[in-house]
Every structure is written in structure tokens, then in C-alpha cells.
Design a protein around this motif. Structure first.
Motif, short mmCIF file in Angstrom:
data_model
loop_
_atom_site.label_atom_id
_atom_site.label_comp_id
_atom_site.label_asym_id
_atom_site.label_seq_id
_atom_site.Cartn_x
_atom_site.Cartn_y
_atom_site.Cartn_z
N TYR A 153 95.02 0.64 99.36
CA TYR A 153 93.86 1.51 99.50
C TYR A 153 93.86 2.21 100.86
O TYR A 153 93.43 3.36 100.97
CB TYR A 153 92.59 0.68 99.32
CG TYR A 153 91.31 1.49 99.27
CD1 TYR A 153 91.30 2.77 98.73
CD2 TYR A 153 90.11 0.97 99.76
CE1 TYR A 153 90.13 3.52 98.69
CE2 TYR A 153 88.94 1.70 99.71
CZ TYR A 153 88.96 2.98 99.19
OH TYR A 153 87.80 3.72 99.15
N PHE A 154 94.37 1.54 101.89
CA PHE A 154 94.48 2.18 103.20
C PHE A 154 95.44 3.35 103.13
O PHE A 154 95.22 4.39 103.77
CB PHE A 154 94.94 1.17 104.26
CG PHE A 154 95.01 1.75 105.65
CD1 PHE A 154 93.86 1.82 106.43
CD2 PHE A 154 96.20 2.22 106.17
CE1 PHE A 154 93.90 2.36 107.71
CE2 PHE A 154 96.26 2.76 107.44
CZ PHE A 154 95.11 2.83 108.21
N TRP A 199 88.86 13.50 106.15
CA TRP A 199 88.71 12.09 106.46
C TRP A 199 87.38 11.56 105.94
O TRP A 199 86.33 12.12 106.19
CB TRP A 199 88.79 11.86 107.97
CG TRP A 199 90.15 12.11 108.52
CD1 TRP A 199 90.58 13.22 109.19
CD2 TRP A 199 91.29 11.25 108.42
NE1 TRP A 199 91.90 13.12 109.53
CE2 TRP A 199 92.38 11.92 109.07
CE3 TRP A 199 91.51 10.00 107.85
CZ2 TRP A 199 93.64 11.35 109.16
CZ3 TRP A 199 92.78 9.44 107.95
CH2 TRP A 199 93.83 10.11 108.59
N VAL A 200 87.46 10.47 105.19
CA VAL A 200 86.27 9.74 104.74
C VAL A 200 85.92 8.72 105.81
O VAL A 200 86.82 8.05 106.34
CB VAL A 200 86.54 9.04 103.39
CG1 VAL A 200 85.36 8.17 102.99
CG2 VAL A 200 86.85 10.07 102.32
N PRO A 201 84.65 8.60 106.18
CA PRO A 201 84.27 7.63 107.23
C PRO A 201 84.82 6.24 106.94
O PRO A 201 84.81 5.77 105.80
CB PRO A 201 82.74 7.66 107.19
CG PRO A 201 82.41 9.03 106.68
CD PRO A 201 83.49 9.37 105.70
N PHE A 235 85.61 0.73 104.04
CA PHE A 235 85.53 -0.73 103.99
C PHE A 235 84.49 -1.21 102.96
O PHE A 235 84.71 -2.23 102.29
CB PHE A 235 85.19 -1.29 105.37
CG PHE A 235 86.40 -1.48 106.25
CD1 PHE A 235 87.34 -2.46 105.97
CD2 PHE A 235 86.61 -0.66 107.34
CE1 PHE A 235 88.45 -2.63 106.77
CE2 PHE A 235 87.72 -0.81 108.15
CZ PHE A 235 88.65 -1.81 107.86
N GLN A 236 83.39 -0.50 102.83
CA GLN A 236 82.38 -0.89 101.84
C GLN A 236 82.94 -0.81 100.43
O GLN A 236 82.77 -1.74 99.62
CB GLN A 236 81.15 0.01 101.97
CG GLN A 236 80.31 -0.27 103.21
CD GLN A 236 79.16 0.72 103.35
OE1 GLN A 236 79.16 1.78 102.73
NE2 GLN A 236 78.19 0.37 104.17
N ALA A 263 81.02 1.17 94.12
CA ALA A 263 81.96 1.57 95.17
C ALA A 263 82.17 3.08 95.14
O ALA A 263 82.24 3.74 96.18
CB ALA A 263 83.29 0.85 94.97
N ASN A 264 82.24 3.65 93.94
CA ASN A 264 82.38 5.10 93.81
C ASN A 264 81.15 5.82 94.34
O ASN A 264 81.26 6.88 94.99
CB ASN A 264 82.60 5.48 92.35
CG ASN A 264 83.91 4.93 91.80
OD1 ASN A 264 84.81 4.57 92.55
ND2 ASN A 264 84.00 4.84 90.48
#
Length: 259
Positions: free
Chosen positions: A134-135, A147-149, A154-155, A217-218
Motif C-alpha cells: 500500500y505504501f 499526494w494524499v495526506p 494510515f487510517q 477506508a474508501n
């Protein structure tokens, strides 16, 4: 505690000998990288295939960064689940069938330590592989799109990891209950598939369902906020994992004593 750590180290070593520490993370990385690369280069891929009318221009709107992450995560709810089941279905059943479990349990080894050490080894492999994969999705999405925060990363990672932990624990349960790894894997996949379908069809009535964690999560990625039903669903997931693990120990103990 020292007994449990010894069994845990044995499980980690066994997974290394079976190359699980290599092929599972690599597969998750490939799944993670494929989505942002495919989404970004899709117009060029279609154009390179040819067979288009002369002068035709391929215009495909690029998805947003959160959409790319969501598409990447969806890989883990399908292929990722399959990988988890395939790598875990023989974690207990295979050793019972080969007689290794009986040899270990002849010594003063508790059934609880035996089962939970194997589960913890699989859990470590799962969470590490998911994080690496996922990273990779997050990194390439940032490079190619936006870039997504990191907080939202992590959430969503924790919510997906919690759902996949249920899949892992369910597979361990059937591996402890059945002697044939293939049957344990097939039943695990069937239960996960049916449970996901039922939850999707009745999503408005069972919002606390553990399989809803993927949707939450989405939503974290799309709306930058945590849905209100996330906590109840997470608590129910943790309770389900605990119950499944406890039944795994109980059933495994009865099976071995009967033999």
C-alpha cells in the motif's frame, strides 16, 4: 511466555523456508504499483495497441489521487484475500496431516501457544506485506498524480488491515478444524465471498459489519473524515477475531485429543 516466543520464532523460520517472506510481499508490491502506473499510462497503452481510426485521439480523464488509492486497495480485497488464504490454509492443517503437530504437542506445549503463535506469525506477514504494497501505491500515486495526506494513508491502512486480519483468522480457524488445507482454503474463500455479498446487499441495515471497513477506508480517502460507524465496526471486528481465535484453539485441542 518463553515457550510462545520459541513457537513464534519457529513459525517465522518456517515461513522463511517456504519463501513466504519473499513472494507474499513481492506480490503485494506488484499489486500496489500496478494501479497508479496503469491509470497514468492507460492512454499511451491504448494508443500503442494500434487498430485505431486515423486521426483518432484517446482522451481518458485522469482519476484523482484518492480514486487511484481506492482502486489500488480494491486489489487487496480480491487478489489480496486469495493470497492470504492460499498462504495460510495449511498453517495448522498441513502440520496435523504430516504429524508434525502431534510431535510438537507431545512435549509440554499448550494448544493455545501452538495456535496463537502460528496466527501471530501469519499476522506479522500480512500487516508487513500490506504496508509495503500500500505504501508503494501511495508513493507512486503521489509521484504521478498528487499526494494524499499521510494521516489518511494510515487510517485507511489500519481499516483494511483489520478486515484482512479477519480473513486471516477465519482461515486459521478452518485450518485448525479441518485436516485438508485445500478444503480449509476453499471454505474460507466461500465464507468471505458470501459474507461480503450479503453485507453489500444489506449495507444500509448492517453498517457495523466488519466487511464495511473497506468502504469506510474508501470514505476516509474521499472525504478526509472518518465515518461514524467506523468505531462500532472496528470493535465488532476485534471481537470477531478474538472469538474465532478462541474457537480455533478449542477445536484444535478437541481434534488432537480425539486422535
Amino acid at each position: 511466555m518463553s515457550q510462545w516466543l520459541t513457537l513464534f520464532q519457529k513459525e517465522l523460520l518456517e515461513m522463511w523456508r517456504n519463501f513466504k517472506w519473499i513472494w507474499v510481499p513481492i506480490t503485494f508490491i506488484l499489486l500496489g504499483v500496478s494501479e497508479p502506473l496503469t491509470s497514468y499510462y492507460l492512454p499511451q497503452i491504448i494508443d500503442s495497441l494500434g487498430d485505431l481510426p486515423k486521426g483518432a485521439v484517446v482522451e481518458i480523464p485522469l482519476p484523482t489521487a484518492p480514486e487511484v488509492l481506492i482502486q489500488g486497495l480494491s486489489q487487496y480485497t480480491t487478489i489480496g484475500v486469495l493470497i492470504i488464504v492460499l498462504s495460510t490454509m495449511g498453517i495448522i492443517a498441513a502440520e496435523r496431516k504430516s504429524g508434525v503437530a502431534a510431535m510438537i504437542l507431545v512435549k509440554p506445549v499448550s494448544y493455545f501457544s501452538f495456535v496463537t503463535a502460528k496466527w501471530a506469525g501469519g499476522l506479522l506477514l500480512l500487516w508487513l506485506s500490506l504496508f509495503i504494497g500500500y505504501f508503494a501505491t501511495w508513493y507512486y500515486t503521489g509521484i504521478l498524480f498528487d499526494w494524499v495526506p499521510i494521516g489518511e494513508f494510515f487510517q485507511s491502512y489500519l481499516l483494511y488491515g483489520l478486515w484482512l486480519t479477519i480473513v486471516l483468522t477465519l482461515t486459521v480457524f478452518f485450518s485448525a478444524a479441518l485436516l485438508t488445507p485445500g478444503i480449509a482454503g476453499f471454505i474460507s474463500l466461500t465464507v468471505v465471498f458470501v459474507f461480503t455479498i450479503v453485507t453489500g446487499a444489506l449495507s444500509n441495515w448492517i453498517e457495523w459489519s466488519p466487511s464495511q471497513l473497506t468502504n469506510y477506508a474508501n470514505e476516509v480517502l474521499m472525504s478526509s473524515g472518518v465515518p461514524e460507524d467506523t468505531l462500532p465496526a472496528s470493535l465488532l471486528s476485534i471481537a470477531s477475531i478474538t472469538i474465532l481465535l478462541w474457537f480455533s484453539v478449542v477445536i484444535f485441542r478437541k481434534k488432537e485429543l480425539a486422535n
